[in-house]
Design a protein around this motif. Structure first.
Motif, PDB file in Angstrom:
ATOM      1  N   LYS A  12       0.832  -1.200   0.000  1.00  0.00           N
ATOM      2  CA  LYS A  12       0.000   0.000   0.000  1.00  0.00           C
ATOM      3  C   LYS A  12       0.862   1.243   0.000  1.00  0.00           C
ATOM      4  O   LYS A  12       0.573   2.229  -0.675  1.00  0.00           O
ATOM      5  CB  LYS A  12      -0.876   0.039   1.271  1.00  0.00           C
ATOM      6  N   PHE A  13       1.903   1.202   0.790  1.00  0.00           N
ATOM      7  CA  PHE A  13       2.731   2.378   0.994  1.00  0.00           C
ATOM      8  C   PHE A  13       3.454   2.752  -0.298  1.00  0.00           C
ATOM      9  O   PHE A  13       3.534   3.909  -0.673  1.00  0.00           O
ATOM     10  CB  PHE A  13       3.746   2.098   2.111  1.00  0.00           C
ATOM     11  N   ARG A  14       3.966   1.692  -1.014  1.00  0.00           N
ATOM     12  CA  ARG A  14       4.710   1.960  -2.252  1.00  0.00           C
ATOM     13  C   ARG A  14       3.842   2.746  -3.228  1.00  0.00           C
ATOM     14  O   ARG A  14       4.301   3.644  -3.897  1.00  0.00           O
ATOM     15  CB  ARG A  14       5.188   0.650  -2.890  1.00  0.00           C
ATOM     16  N   LYS A  15       2.591   2.396  -3.279  1.00  0.00           N
ATOM     17  CA  LYS A  15       1.697   3.083  -4.209  1.00  0.00           C
ATOM     18  C   LYS A  15       1.615   4.574  -3.901  1.00  0.00           C
ATOM     19  O   LYS A  15       1.472   5.406  -4.778  1.00  0.00           O
ATOM     20  CB  LYS A  15       0.278   2.494  -4.125  1.00  0.00           C
ATOM     21  N   ARG A  16       1.666   4.860  -2.584  1.00  0.00           N
ATOM     22  CA  ARG A  16       1.474   6.257  -2.175  1.00  0.00           C
ATOM     23  C   ARG A  16       2.779   7.026  -2.096  1.00  0.00           C
ATOM     24  O   ARG A  16       2.801   8.234  -2.058  1.00  0.00           O
ATOM     25  CB  ARG A  16       0.841   6.306  -0.773  1.00  0.00           C
ATOM     26  N   GLU A  17       3.913   6.258  -2.118  1.00  0.00           N
ATOM     27  CA  GLU A  17       5.153   6.879  -1.674  1.00  0.00           C
ATOM     28  C   GLU A  17       5.806   7.752  -2.753  1.00  0.00           C
ATOM     29  O   GLU A  17       5.624   7.561  -3.954  1.00  0.00           O
ATOM     30  CB  GLU A  17       6.155   5.806  -1.244  1.00  0.00           C
ATOM     31  N   VAL A  18       6.562   8.709  -2.323  1.00  0.00           N
ATOM     32  CA  VAL A  18       7.383   9.541  -3.209  1.00  0.00           C
ATOM     33  C   VAL A  18       8.446   8.652  -3.849  1.00  0.00           C
ATOM     34  O   VAL A  18       9.126   7.910  -3.150  1.00  0.00           O
ATOM     35  CB  VAL A  18       8.079  10.641  -2.372  1.00  0.00           C
ATOM     36  N   PRO A  19       8.616   8.680  -5.182  1.00  0.00           N
ATOM     37  CA  PRO A  19       9.653   7.854  -5.818  1.00  0.00           C
ATOM     38  C   PRO A  19      11.040   8.329  -5.398  1.00  0.00           C
ATOM     39  O   PRO A  19      11.211   9.473  -4.974  1.00  0.00           O
ATOM     40  CB  PRO A  19       9.427   8.110  -7.316  1.00  0.00           C
ATOM     41  N   GLU A  20      12.012   7.405  -5.518  1.00  0.00           N
ATOM     42  CA  GLU A  20      13.347   7.787  -5.038  1.00  0.00           C
ATOM     43  C   GLU A  20      13.981   8.854  -5.914  1.00  0.00           C
ATOM     44  O   GLU A  20      14.720   9.715  -5.456  1.00  0.00           O
ATOM     45  CB  GLU A  20      14.224   6.541  -4.937  1.00  0.00           C
ATOM     46  N   GLU A  21      13.706   8.788  -7.223  1.00  0.00           N
ATOM     47  CA  GLU A  21      14.283   9.783  -8.145  1.00  0.00           C
ATOM     48  C   GLU A  21      13.216  10.770  -8.559  1.00  0.00           C
ATOM     49  O   GLU A  21      12.300  10.424  -9.294  1.00  0.00           O
ATOM     50  CB  GLU A  21      14.805   9.086  -9.410  1.00  0.00           C
ATOM     51  N   ILE A  22      13.297  12.003  -8.132  1.00  0.00           N
ATOM     52  CA  ILE A  22      12.342  13.006  -8.613  1.00  0.00           C
ATOM     53  C   ILE A  22      13.114  14.257  -9.004  1.00  0.00           C
ATOM     54  O   ILE A  22      14.197  14.518  -8.454  1.00  0.00           O
ATOM     55  CB  ILE A  22      11.240  13.340  -7.574  1.00  0.00           C
ATOM     56  N   PRO A  23      12.580  15.023  -9.950  1.00  0.00           N
ATOM     57  CA  PRO A  23      13.283  16.221 -10.415  1.00  0.00           C
ATOM     58  C   PRO A  23      13.483  17.238  -9.299  1.00  0.00           C
ATOM     59  O   PRO A  23      12.597  17.422  -8.461  1.00  0.00           O
ATOM     60  CB  PRO A  23      12.363  16.779 -11.497  1.00  0.00           C
ATOM     61  N   GLU A  24      14.649  17.876  -9.291  1.00  0.00           N
ATOM     62  CA  GLU A  24      14.923  18.922  -8.321  1.00  0.00           C
ATOM     63  C   GLU A  24      14.850  20.277  -8.975  1.00  0.00           C
ATOM     64  O   GLU A  24      15.137  20.425 -10.165  1.00  0.00           O
ATOM     65  CB  GLU A  24      16.320  18.735  -7.713  1.00  0.00           C
ATOM     66  N   PHE A  25      14.465  21.300  -8.197  1.00  0.00           N
ATOM     67  CA  PHE A  25      14.346  22.644  -8.743  1.00  0.00           C
ATOM     68  C   PHE A  25      14.855  23.620  -7.685  1.00  0.00           C
ATOM     69  O   PHE A  25      14.293  23.742  -6.614  1.00  0.00           O
ATOM     70  CB  PHE A  25      12.876  22.926  -9.085  1.00  0.00           C
ATOM     71  N   GLU A  26      15.970  24.287  -8.015  1.00  0.00           N
ATOM     72  CA  GLU A  26      16.528  25.243  -7.054  1.00  0.00           C
ATOM     73  C   GLU A  26      15.843  26.602  -7.210  1.00  0.00           C
ATOM     74  O   GLU A  26      15.597  27.048  -8.325  1.00  0.00           O
ATOM     75  CB  GLU A  26      18.028  25.408  -7.266  1.00  0.00           C
ATOM     76  N   THR A  27      15.585  27.256  -6.084  1.00  0.00           N
ATOM     77  CA  THR A  27      14.937  28.567  -6.164  1.00  0.00           C
ATOM     78  C   THR A  27      15.327  29.389  -4.949  1.00  0.00           C
ATOM     79  O   THR A  27      15.747  28.855  -3.921  1.00  0.00           O
ATOM     80  CB  THR A  27      13.404  28.423  -6.233  1.00  0.00           C
ATOM     81  N   GLY A  28      15.229  30.721  -5.074  1.00  0.00           N
ATOM     82  CA  GLY A  28      15.589  31.620  -3.961  1.00  0.00           C
ATOM     83  C   GLY A  28      14.457  31.716  -2.953  1.00  0.00           C
ATOM     84  O   GLY A  28      13.319  31.370  -3.244  1.00  0.00           O
ATOM     85  N   PHE A  29      14.774  32.146  -1.752  1.00  0.00           N
ATOM     86  CA  PHE A  29      13.781  32.353  -0.679  1.00  0.00           C
ATOM     87  C   PHE A  29      13.541  33.842  -0.581  1.00  0.00           C
ATOM     88  O   PHE A  29      14.499  34.613  -0.695  1.00  0.00           O
ATOM     89  CB  PHE A  29      14.320  31.806   0.641  1.00  0.00           C
ATOM     90  N   PRO A  30      12.347  34.409  -0.340  1.00  0.00           N
ATOM     91  CA  PRO A  30      11.115  33.635  -0.232  1.00  0.00           C
ATOM     92  C   PRO A  30      10.444  33.386  -1.565  1.00  0.00           C
ATOM     93  O   PRO A  30      10.608  34.163  -2.498  1.00  0.00           O
ATOM     94  CB  PRO A  30      10.250  34.562   0.610  1.00  0.00           C
ATOM     95  N   ILE A  31       9.695  32.258  -1.604  1.00  0.00           N
ATOM     96  CA  ILE A  31       8.889  31.977  -2.798  1.00  0.00           C
ATOM     97  C   ILE A  31       7.625  31.265  -2.349  1.00  0.00           C
ATOM     98  O   ILE A  31       7.648  30.407  -1.452  1.00  0.00           O
ATOM     99  CB  ILE A  31       9.674  31.112  -3.823  1.00  0.00           C
ATOM    100  N   ARG A  59      11.112  18.230  -6.241  1.00  0.00           N
ATOM    101  CA  ARG A  59      11.772  18.564  -4.972  1.00  0.00           C
ATOM    102  C   ARG A  59      12.387  19.959  -5.128  1.00  0.00           C
ATOM    103  O   ARG A  59      13.313  20.145  -5.901  1.00  0.00           O
ATOM    104  CB  ARG A  59      12.859  17.537  -4.637  1.00  0.00           C
ATOM    105  N   PHE A  60      11.815  20.941  -4.398  1.00  0.00           N
ATOM    106  CA  PHE A  60      12.380  22.292  -4.428  1.00  0.00           C
ATOM    107  C   PHE A  60      13.514  22.386  -3.431  1.00  0.00           C
ATOM    108  O   PHE A  60      13.411  21.892  -2.300  1.00  0.00           O
ATOM    109  CB  PHE A  60      11.303  23.340  -4.078  1.00  0.00           C
ATOM    110  N   VAL A  61      14.609  23.007  -3.890  1.00  0.00           N
ATOM    111  CA  VAL A  61      15.688  23.318  -2.949  1.00  0.00           C
ATOM    112  C   VAL A  61      15.655  24.833  -2.790  1.00  0.00           C
ATOM    113  O   VAL A  61      16.057  25.573  -3.680  1.00  0.00           O
ATOM    114  CB  VAL A  61      17.047  22.812  -3.467  1.00  0.00           C
ATOM    115  N   VAL A  62      15.072  25.253  -1.652  1.00  0.00           N
ATOM    116  CA  VAL A  62      14.804  26.679  -1.423  1.00  0.00           C
ATOM    117  C   VAL A  62      15.968  27.269  -0.641  1.00  0.00           C
ATOM    118  O   VAL A  62      16.281  26.799   0.460  1.00  0.00           O
ATOM    119  CB  VAL A  62      13.484  26.860  -0.644  1.00  0.00           C
ATOM    120  N   LYS A  63      16.649  28.273  -1.237  1.00  0.00           N
ATOM    121  CA  LYS A  63      17.866  28.812  -0.603  1.00  0.00           C
ATOM    122  C   LYS A  63      17.709  30.288  -0.233  1.00  0.00           C
ATOM    123  O   LYS A  63      17.172  31.033  -1.008  1.00  0.00           O
ATOM    124  CB  LYS A  63      19.062  28.664  -1.544  1.00  0.00           C
TER     125      LYS A  63
END
Lengths: 387, 387
Positions: free
Chosen positions: B308-327, B383-387
């Motif tokens: 059940k969990f696998r169906k709902r779970e976040v995949p191990e590889e997902i796109p990352e997106f870097e962005t400035g704070f605040p957003i 996956r946002f990487v907020v800096k």
């Protein structure tokens, strides 16, 4: 008749609750069950008890039934904490004896025909733990802790045995068990009597009306009358004792005794209240003996007291001796001729043969300004006028 | 063996009293009677109960006798004040049923051979009013009012039924009736257990040693586990429920559950404690199911959960997106391509189709600095990487 009873109650009671309800019931001519609780560990009744016993008699004369509760339940258990010497454990024999003693004394005042005497072990002794739990569930701890002695002890951090919480419940349940319509007591019983109302309501009974009456001070004039205080006049004491003890009360108490325990009412009471203190007190003493031992005993006790008193009393004519202030006792005795020398005066004082204003003295204090009677031995007096 | 038991107790207990006395008795090899009180109005046991049941089992394994007290006396009376809904009146049949339910569950942990189950109505139900009065005489009201809940309610002027004063006496007398050598409970029982010592002394018994253990927080991570709070894991729930509920506890509780209710000890426990939280929690869930339903059920529950969990779970590889704070969320969604426009992004949020770190969001809040996973619908993540 019953309207009259209510007025008599209202004259004597410190508080009646619920006044209108009780008045209405008396005027309607309801036949009421009137409860008084008695402590079997102190079965000697005294004149202080006449305050409530006379009230009960007035109820009987009005056609109501008096129910006396002998609180033998806790007396047979004693104080389970073992801390109190005032609650000794009594055996059934002792309780029986105490109950008999009570009745002998109570019949001096109450009519046997409209009297029930019950022991609360009849119902409390049969209660199971679960019944007691149910009883306790009828009130909150906070209600019980309002009782003055509990509140004071809590404040003073002085220990309250947890079992003591049960006592007001027990007394209150007595009212449930006998279906009391009225409960009376001294002012110190106000909380317990009101609590009885609450517990009756919780058991779906109509709550009793209650009336509390003044506590009578003992012969010392300050403390509540009680055996342990040595200031009491027992109902079964010999006539001479009752007469003499009554004559020893301070004048300030004469009116209270007359109103609350003399048994005199109306014009008879008014006549005595109009007398000089010495005479009013004698009338009170005579009246108390008459109530408890009859007319003849009263006359005998009075004669006996008069004769003894005359022997002890300062004669009406005694020599006067004027002197300046300050003057000490020994010097005054020598100057007035009560002693031949300082040495003799001192010896007389040391031998406890000298009274100043009726009191044996042991030192050589100055006499107070004004009129001072000094007595040496049984027969010699001088009234000093110290200016 | 017994020195070892003492060390195990000491590791788990919040307080042991009297420590030296208990240690000496265990080392001497005395055979002890170890008491636990149970409330028959809540006979469904849960994982929180394993804290004390495991301790009792350890006593059994060391040769001692466990005595479970089913507190049916007050349950059969109910709350005599009629005020509390938490103390319903139970019939004897209901008590019997509750006791059976208890035993079925308790046998999951305890050995039937070294177990006595007693109902306190056996002795409390037989008590007369006078016996209860004697019991209450063994302590002062002030002692009882130290109990935290009484003290708090007095301070808050919130009513305490006078009968409630009896409950600690009843529980304490249970220790007298069964001659308890040791009583254990949760930390909320500290007062009652210590009070048992005092009452035993008053009945001239050697006072029990006592040990209290932590209360286990429920699956919500904040309140004590309990049925009424909806945060409990019942001992007899299906394996999948136990596994899933355990996986829902916050990471901060994993170590406490492992130490107190997993049944793991020594190197086995250390190994799990060394794991990453996700793995440690899975090991805990598996272990709890294993204890209550056996190995096979544990494996099945784990597989079920994983699928059940696998169906709902976040995949191990997902796109990352870097962005400035605040957003803010909507801007981030548009910039990263999760939405084509602000309007679409807002509509997706309104339709509850957007999760931030696994939680559905309903507003356009700024993303927190660091790593933030935003999911749209079932299949799209960034996956946002907020800096």
């Amino acid at each position: 008749m019953s309207g009259e009873l209510f007025e008599r109650l209202r004259k004597r009671a410190v508080e009646i609750h619920v006044e209108d309800h009780l008045r209405a019931r008396l005027e309607r001519g309801d036949s009421l069950r009137v409860k008084l609780g008695l402590d079997p560990t102190a079965p000697d009744l005294h004149v202080g008890h006449l305050v409530v016993l006379d009230v009960l008699r007035a109820f009987q004369d009005d056609g109501h039934t008096v129910v006396l509760i002998v609180g033998d339940f806790t007396a047979m258990i004693g104080d389970p904490s073992g801390r109190s010497e005032t609650r000794p454990i009594l055996t059934r024999d002792q309780i029986d004896a105490a109950a008999r003693t009570y009745l002998d004394q109570i019949h001096l005042v109450l009519d046997r025909d409209q009297l029930e005497v019950r022991r609360n072990s009849e119902w409390l002794g049969e209660m199971k733990g679960a019944d007691l739990l149910r009883l306790l569930g009828k009130a909150t701890l906070q209600q019980v802790l309002q009782r003055e002695d509990f509140a004071d002890r809590l404040k003073a951090s002085s220990p309250i045995g947890a079992h003591e919480i049960l006592y007001p419940f027990n007394q209150a349940f007595d009212s449930v068990a006998i279906h009391a319509d009225v409960e009376i007591g001294g002012t110190d019983q106000l909380f317990n009597l009101l609590f009885g109302r609450e517990i009756q309501k919780a058991y779906e009974q109509e709550p009793q009306d209650i009336a509390v009456f003044p506590l009578l001070e003992g012969t010392d004039g300050s403390m509540k009358m009680g055996k342990s205080l040595g200031n009491y006049i027992g109902l079964t004491e010999p006539a001479e004792e009752i007469y003499g003890k009554t004559m020893s009360i301070p004048d300030t108490l004469i009116e209270k005794y007359l109103r609350l325990v003399s048994g005199l009412e109306g014009p008879d009471l008014d006549a005595v209240l109009a007398m000089k203190p010495r005479d009013a007190k004698a009338a009170l003493a005579r009246q108390l003996v008459k109530r408890l031992h009859g007319d003849e005993a009263a006359a005998r006790a009075e004669a006996d007291f008069e004769s003894k008193f005359r022997k002890r009393e300062v004669p009406e004519e005694i020599p006067e001796f004027e002197t300046g202030f300050p003057i000490r006792l020994v010097e005054a005795m020598v100057k007035s001729g009560l002693a031949k020398s300082n040495a003799e005066a001192k010896r007389l004082v040391e031998q406890r043969g000298v009274k100043v204003d009726g009191t044996v003295v042991t030192g050589d204090d100055p006499l107070q300004p004004g009129s001072v009677v000094v007595q040496v031995g049984k027969r010699r007096w001088v009234r000093f006028v110290v200016k």
